[in-house]
Structures are given as structure tokens and as C-alpha cells.
Design a protein around this motif. Structure first.
Motif: not given
Length: 144
Positions: A55-56, A94-98, A102-104, A109-111
Motif C-alpha cells: 500500500p501507498q 477504502l481502496l488504500h485500506i483494501a 490484502d497485499p496480493t 489494478g490498485y493504482i
């Protein structure tokens, strides 16, 4: 800095929306636009470019500060554009928390999701330029 099409679109729209809102501000819009621009500049400066798989965290900190500012404006004003903008920032958080939970999750996709939600944020901010988005609905109308 200009690497993907979505990043290019985000850069251009950030400047365009910020300038337009700054020139014709709705109440609170100028404050949110300036804070948003500062966050947009700060995020790449604190970005962890070595490890995109995690996570960033520093960007999360910047986003939390912006969310807090938008929340403070939302407590004073109930405009529709502010609600959209707040929702986009809450979803960003919430995206950062997700990603933290779940680091996998695929880093790209996250970015990418962060950019898509950011475009919704910009749409909300741009909506502050529309007079109807600035008028709160009467309580009786809101209940129906």
C-alpha cells in the motif's frame, strides 16, 4: 509523470477543473480545489516508487488530510457536488485500506482504481460550477 493515458487525462483535467473552480468558485469549492491541487502535487512526492506491491501509506496520509478538509466543508455546506467529492475521497481511502488488508491485490489494478475514483472526484468538483449542484434541496423535498 506522463506514463499512461489515464494519467495524462487526470493531469489535464486536474488543471482544467482547478482553474475553472478557482475562477468561478461556489462556497467552499475554492478551498477544496486548492487542497485537491496540493494533494495532487504532494502525492507523487511521497509515493513509494520502489515497492508498488504494498500500500501507498504516505499517499493514504495525504488522502486522509484531504478527506478531513472536505468533511469540514461538508459539515458547513450540504451541496450535491460536495457529497460526490466526499464520496470519492472516502472510496479512495477504502481502496488504500483494501490494499493494506490484502497485499496480493494486483498493484496495477490498485493504482488504476485510484485514478478512476479520482476522475469521479474531479467530476464532483466540476459539478460545483453548476448552480443546481450548489442549492440544497428543501427538507420536505429531500424526504420524498
Amino acid at each position: 509523470m506522463f506514463e499512461t493515458p489515464i494519467q495524462n487525462v487526470a493531469h489535464v483535467l486536474t488543471l482544467l477543473v482547478t482553474v475553472c473552480v478557482f475562477l468561478r468558485p461556489a462556497p467552499g469549492a475554492r478551498q477544496v480545489a486548492i487542497a485537491s491541487l496540493l494533494a495532487y502535487v504532494a502525492s507523487p512526492l511521497v509515493e513509494n516508487r520502489v515497492d508498488f506491491k504494498n500500500p501507498q501509506w504516505a499517499i493514504l496520509g495525504v488522502d486522509l488530510l484531504l478527506l478531513a478538509l472536505i468533511t469540514s466543508v461538508l459539515l458547513r455546506e450540504r451541496d450535491l457536488w460536495l457529497q460526490i467529492t466526499w464520496g470519492a475521497m472516502a472510496l479512495t481511502t477504502l481502496l488504500h485500506i483494501a490494499k493494506a488488508l490484502d497485499p496480493t491485490l494486483f498493484a496495477r489494478g490498485y493504482i488504476g482504481a485510484l485514478y478512476v475514483v479520482y476522475l469521479v472526484f474531479l467530476a464532483g468538483l466540476a459539478a460545483s460550477l453548476v448552480p443546481a449542484a450548489r442549492r440544497p434541496r428543501p427538507v420536505a423535498e429531500a424526504a420524498t
